[in-house]
Scaffold this active site. Structure first.
Site, short mmCIF file in Angstrom:
data_model
loop_
_atom_site.label_atom_id
_atom_site.label_comp_id
_atom_site.label_asym_id
_atom_site.label_seq_id
_atom_site.Cartn_x
_atom_site.Cartn_y
_atom_site.Cartn_z
N LYS A 37 -2.74 10.38 -8.53
CA LYS A 37 -1.87 10.36 -7.35
C LYS A 37 -1.53 11.78 -6.92
O LYS A 37 -1.56 12.12 -5.75
CB LYS A 37 -0.56 9.61 -7.65
N CYS B 283 16.27 0.52 -10.52
CA CYS B 283 15.29 1.33 -11.24
C CYS B 283 15.88 1.98 -12.48
O CYS B 283 15.28 1.93 -13.56
CB CYS B 283 14.76 2.35 -10.24
N MET C 123 11.02 1.11 -17.01
CA MET C 123 11.47 -0.14 -16.39
C MET C 123 11.58 -1.30 -17.38
O MET C 123 12.34 -2.23 -17.16
CB MET C 123 10.55 -0.53 -15.24
N GLN D 123 11.48 7.63 -10.31
CA GLN D 123 11.43 8.29 -9.00
C GLN D 123 11.68 9.79 -9.15
O GLN D 123 12.33 10.23 -10.09
CB GLN D 123 12.48 7.67 -8.07
#
Lengths: 196, 782
Positions: free
Chosen positions: B86, B177, B369, B407
């Site tokens: 990514k 999250c 998570m 994040q």
């Protein structure tokens, strides 16, 4: 879409391993030299540089895997020396050494992905950096050229500069000398020495 | 390799590979093209990666106002030059042809879009907020933010909401999250965020991954562990999971447990640690207290059924407990009993306890998570932290409980700035008068401005929008219509009497239901800062212009605030406000063990891990010799836990069953999650050719035996159906992950297969974080 591409890979005469394959047309020194046949389009050729560029978003981005995965462990074919596989092609070695203390042997597929589709979600106008194909600078004709690119993630010079996968214009004339860095240095700055 | 063989290989190859004139021509042609191929003519700027909480350093190559390349920043201590796929494809994320470039208002027909000017858009937003505040009060407005907000965006939003509009209705997607990790640390250390840092990956011996597919989700950090393992063959990786993932391939031990039974497993480990006398008594006596919370299942519930389906609140009360009480409590958690609950063989439970109990080895627990999106997320966080506390394996290089963030600035913005309905900057909360007073003083606003009652948490915020208790909601940098659980409850149509504003860079299912869309500047199209999982704050400069009229989120908020007569909150020059705003925010953090580095220092470095005192960063919090707030000569000092006598709390927490389990009608467990190639809802990564083509659509991953019993194979279309909703997708068997029998997995990046229609909106009672990892579904052939 997915099925069509799979079939293409399975039945196509062109199985791409790393950079160039046995399937390169043998040819004399004319304009068709160094070209790769385009599958399914007889007579259409692409330059090796184009094929290289097509496999990455920009120069420096990891190439996508250009063939269907053959084994679970990429390294069983992409060995340190590279491997010829009868009827398939030549799997070039990895250029990665142990980069900055980060493992080059961890997980190939965290950076190299295999394309399962050839459509786009949305058109994208990104234009990537092209490969710098100029020669490394040298003091004089006899002096060894400095490396024209950084060696980060590309510590294993011979992976790209020798062997069947090496492009002609970057192939070393002396692959029997594996200690490349004893003569070729990386140009990390273009500044000159100044006494402080 | 034998040299002769090598030369022979070359010879063979050489005769096959053709000599190229065409290539040379092309090379000359490319080289002469406007110098575009010469990297030295690039401007290379530094920035943290836009995507996950790892916070890799990237160098961004810019020419003629466009990003043309990135490379891993070798000077970054996070990634040392490596990126994941990514990250390597970051630049293309900016150039999808459907970038939002102008403010757009929903047309009168409720469908079409009308291009409007920024002035019109900002006036409209300011008008809607002012109207709602005047007619319905501060509880009727909301802002829903993001762990992808830069620090400035989050700070501007927090100050405007709590200090300007006198409302606590600000909450972020990070509630979905990271909230359980926050509450885990807060309940035990009275201060959020991990004590360790990424250096743990090089010095730890055993890495216990609690439901954490690190090879796909934090690939660069996983590479650091793999490098440690390559250098030190004694390093072990344990993969605790409910399905086999690419991480499992690299694990020394794979422990598969029934969904939710990690609560029992952690208690079972503690049972054995006590029984085998492997707890660290001197550490306990010096540094710990014992607590116990509310355990009544009826009182707690799951936040989704009956009376709890709206306005869900629950407040835990911790009472004093003791080591003796813990010991007694743990009598129930024998290996046999735990094995029965979890399905984990006794031998594996014992092996795991032995690893944690071994005083000679450094142990790092890692999670993301799996533990956070859990119906008892805070509890499981507490239990894993407990194991480290009881063994003293904490605040030591190579021994720490380490929560990874999903994040890029879940830590830097949400957790540190405090953009949550109950929080203020630097570990402060709205419920405490002295905290409110401090914020009011720094912000120069009258005493009593900030309300004491927490606002809506994320899930309840969307429920309130549907109840029309919330009249105006502004959503920034997130895509809730692909992520909010049990989406059936949140079926909104534009023009329903409420007003929804969305700031984003691309159209998404969230902009599809919005009344007003504002084009945002992304990543290095503006100046900003993120804070990553290891407390590292990283700053970047604006490197290119945003497309069209796109503007950064913080600017949008400040302009609206000014139009509402709240310009005094943002008194800085329009051109030069980033440093001034950051320095104001920083004044919250200094002197409290949360000290951020100065903006100037951040500009000059590859980020620093707080607390930063006298310009020096801290690798290990609470540890003597590392943390400047610890005055002891050795050991640890949990100085933030004032209410516990500056000790950390071991909190007793039981196992409780999941809110929904497979049965005759819905016989499969459903787990959802991410994949390597896509970031969250795919709104950025799906626009990148290479990433999309590698992972073009979602799928349901099934066990081979389950699939063959149903006559299904890879590629077959099926419905995944729960009591709440259904989606249609394709089966995948034995591809990337392998769920056990009776269990399926669906990635959530694909906006055309909204798996959040299927998931349950049950949540952790303390963190209010929903559980996306377990509910019951059936699979039907289409």
């Amino acid at each position: 879409m997915i099925m069509r591409r799979r079939r293409w890979i399975r039945t196509g005469s062109l199985v791409l391993g790393g950079m160039l394959m046995f399937t390169l047309p043998s040819c004399s020194r004319d304009d068709s030299e160094g070209m790769v046949a385009v599958s399914g389009k007889p007579g259409r050729m692409k330059s090796a540089a184009t094929v290289r560029a097509e496999r990455r978003a920009f120069d420096g981005a990891p190439p996508v895997i250009p063939h269907e995965q053959f084994t679970a462990d990429c390294r069983s074919c992409h060995t340190p020396e590279g491997l010829e596989i009868a009827g398939v092609g030549y799997a070039p070695p990895m250029p990665h050494g142990n980069t900055s203390g980060m493992s080059a042997i961890s997980r190939c597929r965290q950076c190299h992905i295999y394309s399962e589709a050839d459509d786009l979600f949305v058109e994208n106008g990104f234009i990537g950096l092209r490969q710098d194909l100029r020669h490394g600078r040298r003091l004089n004709d006899e002096a060894p050229p400095v490396m024209p690119h950084p060696t980060h993630m590309r510590e294993n010079c011979l992976a790209c500069h020798s062997g069947p996968a090496a492009r002609e214009e970057i192939r070393t004339p002396h692959p029997e000398r594996p200690l490349c860095r004893q003569c070729h240095v990386e140009e990390v700055t273009t500044d000159l020495f100044v006494r402080s | 390799m034998d040299r002769r063989k090598f030369i022979k290989t070359i010879g063979v190859g050489g005769s096959v590979v053709a000599f190229s004139c065409a290539q040379k021509k092309e090379a000359e042609e490319i080289a002469s093209r406007d110098g575009k191929t010469n990297p030295s003519e690039f401007t290379w700027g530094k920035a943290p990666c836009r995507y996950c909480g790892t916070g890799c350093g990237v160098e961004v190559g810019v020419k003629d106002g466009k990003v043309m390349a990135v490379r891993g920043d070798q000077a970054s201590p996070v990634n040392k030059g490596l990126l994941c796929v990514k990250g390597y494809h970051l630049p293309a994320m900016l150039y999808g042809e459907d970038r939002l470039t102008h403010p757009m208002k929903r047309g009168a027909d409720g469908k079409s879009w009308e291009k409007i000017t920024w002035d019109e858009a900002l006036d409209l937003v300011a008008g809607k907020y002012t109207e709602a505040l005047e007619e319905h009060g501060p509880d009727s407005i909301a802002i829903y933010g993001s762990g992808q907000w830069g620090i400035h965006d989050g700070y501007a939003a927090l100050k405007w909401t709590k200090g300007g509009m006198k409302s606590n209705n600000i909450d972020p997607n990070a509630r979905l999250c990271m909230a359980s990790a926050v509450m885990g640390f807060v309940t035990q250390f009275q201060s959020d965020e991990p004590m360790g840092c990424y250096k743990d990956f090089e010095v730890g011996d055993d890495f216990i991954l609690w439901g954490n597919n690190m090879a796909e989700m934090h690939p660069v950090l996983f590479s650091r562990i793999m490098e440690n393992k390559r250098n030190n063959p004694n390093v072990r990786i344990v993969d605790l999971g409910t399905r086999r993932t690419p991480t499992t391939d690299f694990a020394d031990m794979y422990i598969e447990f029934r969904p939710g039974s990690d609560l029992a497993l952690a208690n079972g480990i503690m049972h054995l640690l006590l029984k085998n006398k492997q707890i660290n008594h001197s550490f306990i006596n010096e540094n710990l207290v014992f607590k116990r919370g509310i355990e009544d299942l009826d009182e707690i519930g799951y936040g989704c059924y009956g009376d709890q389906a709206e306005h869900y609140t629950f407040k835990d009360k911790l009472r004093d407990a003791s080591l003796g009480e813990l010991e007694q409590f743990l009598e129930d958690y024998t290996p046999e009993k735990v094995s029965e609950i979890s399905g984990v063989p006794v031998q594996q439970i014992e092996a795991l306890a032995e690893m944690y109990g071994d005083r000679n080895r450094g142990t790092v627990s890692l999670w993301c998570m799996g533990m956070n999106q859990h119906y008892r997320g805070t509890w499981i966080n507490n239990l894993v932290n407990n194991i480290h506390l009881l063994t003293g394996k904490i605040s030591k290089p190579g021994s720490n409980p380490f929560s990874l963030t999903g994040q890029p600035s879940a830590c830097g913005t949400v957790r540190e700035v405090g953009t949550l309905s109950n929080r203020l900057p630097a570990d402060m909360v709205v419920m405490k008068a002295e905290h409110r007073a401090k914020a009011e003083k720094i912000w120069g606003i009258p005493e009593g401005t900030i309300p004491a009652k927490p606002g809506y948490h994320a899930v309840d915020m969307f429920r309130a929008l549907m109840r029309k208790d919330i009249k105006v909601m502004w959503i920034q940098t997130t895509n809730p219509w692909v992520t909010v659980p049990n989406l059936n409850r949140i079926q909104r149509k534009p023009g329903d009497g409420t007003f929804v504003i969305v700031s984003d860079i691309y159209p998404t299912p969230t902009t599809d239901v919005a009344d007003l869309v504002l084009p945002a500047a992304a990543w290095i199209e503006r100046e900003g800062a993120f804070g990553n999982s290891e407390r590292r704050t990283q700053q970047w400069n604006k490197l290119v212009d945003p497309p069209g009229e796109a503007k950064e989120d913080a600017w949008q908020i400040m302009e609206v605030a000014k139009r509402m007569g709240m310009g005094h909150l943002f008194p800085w020059s329009e051109d030069e406000w980033h440093e001034a705003m950051f320095e104001e925010y920083r004044s919250f953090t200094t002197g409290h063990g949360k000290d951020l580095a100065s903006y100037k220092q951040l500009k000059e470095t590859r980020g620093l891990t707080w607390p930063v005192v006298d310009g020096k960063e801290t690798s290990y919090r609470y540890a003597a010799g590392h943390d400047p707030y610890v005055k002891k000569r050795s050991g640890v000092h949990f100085y933030k836990a004032k209410e516990y006598g500056e000790r950390a709390a071991v909190i007793i927490r039981p196992y409780q069953p999941p809110p929904e389990e497979p049965d005759k009608d819905y016989p499969f467990w459903l787990c959802t999650g991410r994949v390597l190639e896509h970031w969250h809802t795919g709104s950025m990564t799906r626009r990148v050719k290479q990433l999309h083509q590698a992972m073009p659509a979602t799928y349901v991953e099934m066990n081979r035996s389950d699939a063959s019993e149903m006559g299904l194979k890879s590629g077959d279309r099926v419905r995944v159906k729960s009591r709440r909703g259904e989606v249609e997708t394709v089966v995948r068997v034995d591809k990337r992950g392998k769920p056990p029998r009776g269990s399926v997995f669906v990635p959530f990046f694909d906006e055309s297969v909204l798996i959040n229609m299927v998931t349950l909106d049950a949540m952790c009672p303390i963190s209010k974080q929903p559980d996306y990892k377990k509910c019951a579904v059936r699979i039907e052939r289409v």
